[in-house]
Write a protein that holds these residues in place. Structure first.
Motif, PDB file in Angstrom:
ATOM      1  N   LEU A 151     -11.081  11.290 -21.006  1.00 32.05           N
ATOM      2  CA  LEU A 151     -10.756  10.085 -21.065  1.00 32.05           C
ATOM      3  C   LEU A 151     -10.427   9.523 -19.633  1.00 32.05           C
ATOM      4  O   LEU A 151     -10.264   8.444 -19.535  1.00 32.05           O
ATOM      5  CB  LEU A 151      -9.347   9.990 -21.866  1.00 32.05           C
ATOM      6  CG  LEU A 151      -9.667  10.371 -23.260  1.00 32.05           C
ATOM      7  CD1 LEU A 151      -8.053  10.317 -23.902  1.00 32.05           C
ATOM      8  CD2 LEU A 151     -10.466   9.434 -24.148  1.00 32.05           C
ATOM      9  N   LYS A 152     -10.179  10.122 -18.593  1.00 37.07           N
ATOM     10  CA  LYS A 152      -9.943  10.074 -17.223  1.00 37.07           C
ATOM     11  C   LYS A 152     -10.665   8.853 -16.528  1.00 37.07           C
ATOM     12  O   LYS A 152     -11.636   8.683 -16.560  1.00 37.07           O
ATOM     13  CB  LYS A 152     -10.122  11.246 -16.515  1.00 37.07           C
ATOM     14  CG  LYS A 152      -9.305  11.180 -15.312  1.00 37.07           C
ATOM     15  CD  LYS A 152      -9.265  12.322 -14.460  1.00 37.07           C
ATOM     16  CE  LYS A 152      -8.580  12.252 -12.926  1.00 37.07           C
ATOM     17  NZ  LYS A 152      -8.464  13.775 -12.176  1.00 37.07           N
ATOM     18  N   GLY A 153      -9.884   7.936 -16.144  1.00 36.16           N
ATOM     19  CA  GLY A 153     -10.385   6.817 -15.344  1.00 36.16           C
ATOM     20  C   GLY A 153      -9.992   6.982 -13.873  1.00 36.16           C
ATOM     21  O   GLY A 153      -9.897   8.134 -13.535  1.00 36.16           O
ATOM     22  N   SER A 154      -9.734   5.974 -13.128  1.00 33.20           N
ATOM     23  CA  SER A 154      -9.187   6.049 -11.663  1.00 33.20           C
ATOM     24  C   SER A 154      -7.772   6.279 -11.739  1.00 33.20           C
ATOM     25  O   SER A 154      -7.008   6.173 -12.514  1.00 33.20           O
ATOM     26  CB  SER A 154      -9.385   4.350 -11.173  1.00 33.20           C
ATOM     27  OG  SER A 154      -8.447   3.523 -11.736  1.00 33.20           O
ATOM     28  N   THR A 155      -7.480   7.019 -10.589  1.00 33.77           N
ATOM     29  CA  THR A 155      -6.023   7.450 -10.510  1.00 33.77           C
ATOM     30  C   THR A 155      -5.564   6.856  -9.211  1.00 33.77           C
ATOM     31  O   THR A 155      -6.302   6.507  -8.125  1.00 33.77           O
ATOM     32  CB  THR A 155      -6.036   9.025  -9.688  1.00 33.77           C
ATOM     33  OG1 THR A 155      -6.659   9.675 -11.214  1.00 33.77           O
ATOM     34  CG2 THR A 155      -4.932   9.512  -9.577  1.00 33.77           C
ATOM     35  N   CYS A 214      -4.873  -7.724 -14.485  1.00 34.56           N
ATOM     36  CA  CYS A 214      -4.894  -7.266 -13.293  1.00 34.56           C
ATOM     37  C   CYS A 214      -3.411  -7.388 -12.732  1.00 34.56           C
ATOM     38  O   CYS A 214      -2.923  -8.564 -12.730  1.00 34.56           O
ATOM     39  CB  CYS A 214      -5.711  -8.324 -12.490  1.00 34.56           C
ATOM     40  SG  CYS A 214      -7.558  -8.107 -12.830  1.00 34.56           S
ATOM     41  N   SER A 215      -3.043  -5.942 -12.343  1.00 31.68           N
ATOM     42  CA  SER A 215      -1.530  -6.239 -11.981  1.00 31.68           C
ATOM     43  C   SER A 215      -1.188  -5.041 -11.034  1.00 31.68           C
ATOM     44  O   SER A 215      -1.949  -4.210 -10.567  1.00 31.68           O
ATOM     45  CB  SER A 215      -0.672  -6.227 -13.167  1.00 31.68           C
ATOM     46  OG  SER A 215      -0.639  -4.923 -13.729  1.00 31.68           O
ATOM     47  N   GLU A 216      -0.073  -4.853 -10.818  1.00 30.66           N
ATOM     48  CA  GLU A 216       0.665  -3.657 -10.254  1.00 30.66           C
ATOM     49  C   GLU A 216       0.386  -2.382 -11.149  1.00 30.66           C
ATOM     50  O   GLU A 216       0.453  -1.422 -10.640  1.00 30.66           O
ATOM     51  CB  GLU A 216       1.908  -3.741  -9.807  1.00 30.66           C
ATOM     52  CG  GLU A 216       2.289  -5.095  -9.090  1.00 30.66           C
ATOM     53  CD  GLU A 216       2.890  -6.110  -9.448  1.00 30.66           C
ATOM     54  OE1 GLU A 216       2.405  -6.209 -10.767  1.00 30.66           O
ATOM     55  OE2 GLU A 216       3.671  -6.905  -9.152  1.00 30.66           O
ATOM     56  N   ASN A 217       0.427  -2.551 -12.507  1.00 28.43           N
ATOM     57  CA  ASN A 217       0.346  -1.282 -13.356  1.00 28.43           C
ATOM     58  C   ASN A 217      -1.169  -1.224 -13.344  1.00 28.43           C
ATOM     59  O   ASN A 217      -2.290  -1.886 -13.805  1.00 28.43           O
ATOM     60  CB  ASN A 217       0.556  -1.672 -14.845  1.00 28.43           C
ATOM     61  CG  ASN A 217       2.074  -1.198 -15.145  1.00 28.43           C
ATOM     62  OD1 ASN A 217       2.507  -0.038 -14.719  1.00 28.43           O
ATOM     63  ND2 ASN A 217       2.766  -1.856 -15.928  1.00 28.43           N
ATOM     64  N   LEU A 218      -1.701   0.365 -13.665  1.00 29.56           N
ATOM     65  CA  LEU A 218      -2.868   0.853 -13.572  1.00 29.56           C
ATOM     66  C   LEU A 218      -3.228   0.693 -15.168  1.00 29.56           C
ATOM     67  O   LEU A 218      -2.622   1.407 -15.875  1.00 29.56           O
ATOM     68  CB  LEU A 218      -2.893   2.145 -13.130  1.00 29.56           C
ATOM     69  CG  LEU A 218      -4.356   2.956 -13.196  1.00 29.56           C
ATOM     70  CD1 LEU A 218      -5.307   2.089 -12.188  1.00 29.56           C
ATOM     71  CD2 LEU A 218      -4.089   4.290 -12.466  1.00 29.56           C
ATOM     72  N   LYS A 257      -6.836  -1.049  -4.375  1.00 27.77           N
ATOM     73  CA  LYS A 257      -6.892   0.317  -3.915  1.00 27.77           C
ATOM     74  C   LYS A 257      -6.942   1.411  -4.460  1.00 27.77           C
ATOM     75  O   LYS A 257      -6.664   2.612  -4.052  1.00 27.77           O
ATOM     76  CB  LYS A 257      -5.605   0.481  -2.594  1.00 27.77           C
ATOM     77  CG  LYS A 257      -5.582  -0.757  -1.484  1.00 27.77           C
ATOM     78  CD  LYS A 257      -4.522  -0.696  -0.831  1.00 27.77           C
ATOM     79  CE  LYS A 257      -4.323  -1.640   0.301  1.00 27.77           C
ATOM     80  NZ  LYS A 257      -3.348  -1.635   1.140  1.00 27.77           N
ATOM     81  N   ALA A 258      -7.166   1.258  -5.816  1.00 28.52           N
ATOM     82  CA  ALA A 258      -7.455   2.270  -6.744  1.00 28.52           C
ATOM     83  C   ALA A 258      -8.963   2.651  -6.787  1.00 28.52           C
ATOM     84  O   ALA A 258      -9.777   1.544  -7.023  1.00 28.52           O
ATOM     85  CB  ALA A 258      -6.954   2.231  -8.043  1.00 28.52           C
ATOM     86  N   GLU A 259      -9.498   3.775  -6.576  1.00 27.77           N
ATOM     87  CA  GLU A 259     -10.941   4.101  -6.597  1.00 27.77           C
ATOM     88  C   GLU A 259     -11.390   4.129  -7.943  1.00 27.77           C
ATOM     89  O   GLU A 259     -10.866   4.886  -8.931  1.00 27.77           O
ATOM     90  CB  GLU A 259     -11.229   5.722  -5.946  1.00 27.77           C
ATOM     91  CG  GLU A 259     -12.583   5.874  -5.721  1.00 27.77           C
ATOM     92  CD  GLU A 259     -13.422   4.963  -4.685  1.00 27.77           C
ATOM     93  OE1 GLU A 259     -14.481   4.738  -4.683  1.00 27.77           O
ATOM     94  OE2 GLU A 259     -12.591   4.509  -3.918  1.00 27.77           O
ATOM     95  N   PRO A 260     -12.288   3.280  -8.635  1.00 32.45           N
ATOM     96  CA  PRO A 260     -12.654   3.273  -9.824  1.00 32.45           C
ATOM     97  C   PRO A 260     -13.437   4.566 -10.139  1.00 32.45           C
ATOM     98  O   PRO A 260     -14.170   5.350  -9.356  1.00 32.45           O
ATOM     99  CB  PRO A 260     -13.524   2.064  -9.783  1.00 32.45           C
ATOM    100  CG  PRO A 260     -14.175   1.956  -8.402  1.00 32.45           C
ATOM    101  CD  PRO A 260     -13.074   2.256  -7.494  1.00 32.45           C
ATOM    102  N   CYS A 261     -13.797   4.876 -11.379  1.00 38.02           N
ATOM    103  CA  CYS A 261     -14.044   6.215 -11.913  1.00 38.02           C
ATOM    104  C   CYS A 261     -15.858   5.935 -11.961  1.00 38.02           C
ATOM    105  O   CYS A 261     -16.267   4.514 -11.639  1.00 38.02           O
ATOM    106  CB  CYS A 261     -13.908   6.555 -13.366  1.00 38.02           C
ATOM    107  SG  CYS A 261     -14.596   5.375 -14.742  1.00 38.02           S
ATOM    108  N   GLN A 262     -16.584   6.967 -12.160  1.00 36.05           N
ATOM    109  CA  GLN A 262     -17.952   7.008 -12.122  1.00 36.05           C
ATOM    110  C   GLN A 262     -18.497   5.959 -13.186  1.00 36.05           C
ATOM    111  O   GLN A 262     -19.478   5.343 -13.014  1.00 36.05           O
ATOM    112  CB  GLN A 262     -18.511   8.380 -12.210  1.00 36.05           C
ATOM    113  CG  GLN A 262     -18.441   8.890 -10.801  1.00 36.05           C
ATOM    114  CD  GLN A 262     -19.218   8.368  -9.709  1.00 36.05           C
ATOM    115  OE1 GLN A 262     -20.248   8.131  -9.622  1.00 36.05           O
ATOM    116  NE2 GLN A 262     -18.149   8.165  -8.616  1.00 36.05           N
ATOM    117  N   ARG A 263     -17.959   5.782 -14.375  1.00 29.91           N
ATOM    118  CA  ARG A 263     -18.406   5.184 -15.501  1.00 29.91           C
ATOM    119  C   ARG A 263     -18.258   3.714 -15.035  1.00 29.91           C
ATOM    120  O   ARG A 263     -19.016   2.838 -15.497  1.00 29.91           O
ATOM    121  CB  ARG A 263     -17.569   5.396 -16.463  1.00 29.91           C
ATOM    122  CG  ARG A 263     -17.943   6.763 -17.549  1.00 29.91           C
ATOM    123  CD  ARG A 263     -17.241   6.710 -18.805  1.00 29.91           C
ATOM    124  NE  ARG A 263     -15.788   7.234 -18.709  1.00 29.91           N
ATOM    125  CZ  ARG A 263     -15.329   8.297 -18.715  1.00 29.91           C
ATOM    126  NH1 ARG A 263     -15.876   9.124 -19.201  1.00 29.91           N
ATOM    127  NH2 ARG A 263     -13.971   8.306 -18.564  1.00 29.91           N
TER     128      ARG A 263
END
Length: 712
Positions: free
Chosen positions: A279-283, A323-327, A335-341
């Motif tokens: 389920l993991k997305g960007s961190t 789109c906000s301060e919350n991931l 500045k959060a690196e998107p996941c490969q998907r």
């Protein structure tokens, strides 16, 4: 002791202030108003007798109302303890475990960010023997308390916001949306307590009389429906749904709908993905997104919305920030690196997928449920063309909401910039907002304006700012753009005040005679002087050195409660919490002299308006006008203090400190008259009486110090 779920402790960051004999007496003074003596004693590793004796030596009154503070003012206690207690003692003081504090810091409107993203180093606090000099200092503190604060409990009771016997002039409810946040809402913990704490019947009645027809509160889906991946995160969801249903039914009695704020799917702690790596997305930092390009995540989102709507019949709707301060989705924060998907998926598709899921699933349960897509920060993630593409992919039943003043241009004393939101001194609407609304209408959507008509972070700790002319200017602009729905506040600005009536009245009919009639109904024969003073206040407020950084970091929210620093503190101001002495962050894009000049002009012109209402009978309008003066004048004085302290001119510093002491006492007397002063829902009491008393104590010590140095 390790506290892995809490912000890291920085050992090189420690606040050094010396207006109390030691940290034990500072702690007793700071916590006395908000924490029961039993918990203070436990936290400070001593007994109640020792704490009571210390309180007596400090000149503190008997304790009252501490239970209310533990339920409704815990953020004030956390802020007051942040620079005094290490984590182990702070948890004892709050009577919380690490998990609860971690949850509050994460979910209570970015509290961890407001506190600075880290914990300052604090040594363990316990009672120690005092030296002769320390005893003399303690005696001086008691003298100040006896001189200025013997009437501590004679005034307004904290949190007693709504007089059950107060008669408000009734303003008719609009057929269009008038959505607001509770003045006293507990934010992340609204549904963990009796909903009457956040939405008392008196408040709902006053909202009805002020023309409000909808209220909103934030929810986290995994806390209000079963979380299929790990139901331990959902503990208590049944009780929360039950309380939400109670609120929906209570609001219905006053002709109001309940809307829920969703910022979903909510990110999870990194260790959650040790079991659910698929389920993991960007961190970003301590948290990782649930990737919305993973089918199981979107299935969960749709299931959660459907479950919630089925469990809460009569729910008014949702509004979504995407789109906000919350991931949330993998491209939801900067500045959060998107996941490969998701790396090649356009932002507008990730955003529209979430909005479409909420709208479609809620309407399957009840077609009358309204979904509002708020374009907050879209312009930081998408081009104008991409925003239009996003709107194209959203169901036509979704209302498109924009910050009214988004990208509004300004030029203040030669300094140019743009507004993002939270502006009353630079009234909207903006060209960008107009373009978004016009395009949305062309695609069949209704539109809504997010505004602030009571206050903003320009000055959040007053119930409202009496700047009626600026409000009317804004409403006339919205009317000309054909916008009829309004979200009237974020967490700040929820007071059922005259400003709400001025805004709704003008949006529907801007005629001057109707405005005059409204003021007469509110203020009777005082209406002409109120109108004249409001014009002066509006003109004065245009001098505010607007910049989003200034709003977040400046001293205008804490005003005279903010302590003075004889030498640089070494701390950076934090978002709407600690402003310290960080003049560079306060001024933002403005040169120091320009910032100082604007705050000086603002406070001096504001005082001219106070002279107009000098003979007006005491009322909340007059009190609020004086409160604004105290906050604005103190902001100027503090900035000047920071600028001058490097020159060592003790005569100038002496005069500034004397004036600061007067501002602190002025705000204290206003708090004695009304519990509305100093409060803001997401920060609780930004300052309390004890903090103002502490400022007076500090000022008095500095005054005596400067006098002594002058003689020498």
């Amino acid at each position: 002791m390790e506290f892995s779920r809490l912000p890291e402790v920085k050992k090189d960051k420690q606040l050094c202030l010396h207006h109390f004999p030691d940290s034990f007496y500072w702690a007793v003074f700071r916590f006395w108003e908000t924490v029961d003596v039993k918990r203070i004693a436990a936290a400070l590793k001593t007994d109640e007798e020792t704490v009571n004796r210390a309180a007596l030596m400090l000149g503190l009154p008997q304790q009252k109302h501490t239970k209310q503070w533990s339920e409704r003012g815990y953020i004030t206690t956390i802020r007051n303890a942040w620079h005094i207690l290490p984590y182990d003692q702070l948890l004892v003081l709050l009577d919380w475990d690490e998990e609860k504090l971690a949850t509050v810091l994460k979910e209570d409107d970015f509290l961890y960010a407001k506190l600075g993203h880290f914990k300052p180093y604090c040594e363990s606090v316990s009672p120690k023997p005092l030296t002769v000099a320390q005893k003399e200092q303690l005696s001086g503190i008691k003298t100040v308390m006896n001189q200025y604060f013997t009437n501590w409990h004679e005034g307004a009771t904290p949190f007693d916001f709504f007089d059950k016997n107060e008669e408000m002039v009734v303003f008719p409810q609009s057929e269009q949306l008038r959505l607001i946040y509770s003045y006293c809402g507990l934010y992340a913990r609204v549904l963990d307590e009796d909903v009457a704490l956040s939405y008392p019947e008196e408040l709902l009645e006053q909202y009805k009389r002020a023309g409000v027809n909808a209220i909103w509160l934030p929810v986290v889906l995994y806390q209000i429906v079963p979380f299929p991946f790990d139901e331990s995160y959902s503990a208590g969801w049944q009780k929360r749904q039950k309380r939400l249903l109670e609120l929906v039914e209570s609001a219905k009695k006053y002709g109001m709908k309940v809307f829920l704020y969703l910022n979903e799917p909510r990110c999870m702690p990194n260790d959650f993905f040790e079991r659910y790596s698929y389920l993991k997305g960007s961190t970003k930092g301590m948290y990782t997104a649930l990737c919305t390009s993973q089918p199981d995540v979107m299935h969960y989102l749709r299931y959660a919305v459907r479950n919630l709507c089925e469990g809460i019949p009569g729910l008014g709707g949702f509004f979504l920030i995407t789109c906000s301060e919350n991931l949330t989705h993998c491209k939801s924060v900067a500045k959060a690196e998107p996941c490969q998907r998701c790396k090649d998926v356009p932002v507008y598709r990730l955003v529209s997928d979430v909005i479409r899921a909420v709208s479609e699933e809620s309407r399957k349960v009840d077609p009358s449920i309204c979904t509002i897509a708020w374009t907050w920060s879209w312009d930081n993630f998408m081009t104008e063309e991409e925003m239009k593409q996003c709107i194209d992919l959203i169901p036509k039943q979704v209302v498109i909401q924009s910050n009214s003043e988004a990208k509004k241009e300004f030029c203040i004393s030669g300094v140019k910039g743009t507004v993002s939101d939270y502006s009353m001194s630079v009234p909207g609407p903006s060209l960008l907002a107009g373009e978004i609304w016009n395009y949305a209408k062309s695609r069949g959507h209704e539109t809504c304006a997010k505004v602030q008509v009571n206050n903003t972070w320009e000055c959040s700790t007053l119930p409202f700012l009496p700047v009626f002319d600026l409000i009317r200017e804004h409403m006339i602009g919205l009317r000309n753009m054909g916008v009829k729905h309004m979200m009237l506040s974020w967490t700040l600005g929820g007071c059922p005040s005259v400003n709400l009536k001025v805004a709704s009245s003008c949006l529907e009919n801007p005629d001057e005679k109707q405005y005059d009639q409204l003021l007469f109904e509110e203020y009777g024969d005082d209406a002409p002087m109120v109108k004249k003073a409001a014009t002066v206040f509006s003109d004065a407020f245009r001098n505010f050195p607007f910049y989003i950084g200034t709003l977040y970091y400046g001293p205008q929210n804490g005003g005279p409660a903010n302590l003075l620093f004889e030498t640089p503190s070494g701390f950076d101001a934090t978002m709407t919490c600690f402003c310290y002495d960080d003049l560079d962050r306060w001024r933002g894009i403005y040169p120091t002299e320009v910032y100082l000049d604007q705050m000086k002009k603002l406070s001096e012109q504001w005082k001219e308006g106070l002279q107009i209402i000098d003979k007006m009978s005491d009322c909340l309008f007059k009190q609020t006008a004086w409160g604004a003066y105290a906050l604005f004048r103190s902001s100027y004085l503090q900035a000047e203090f920071v600028r001058i302290r490097s020159t060592g001119d003790k005569n100038v510093l002496f005069r500034l400190v004397e004036q600061e002491k007067k501002m602190a006492l002025l705000m204290y007397h206003l708090m004695q008259k009304s519990s509305l002063f100093g409060y803001e829902a997401a920060n609780h009491y930004y300052f309390n009486k004890g903090m103002l008393a502490e400022k007076v104590i500090q000022c008095e010590q500095l005054i005596q110090q400067y006098k002594k140095e002058e003689k020498e």
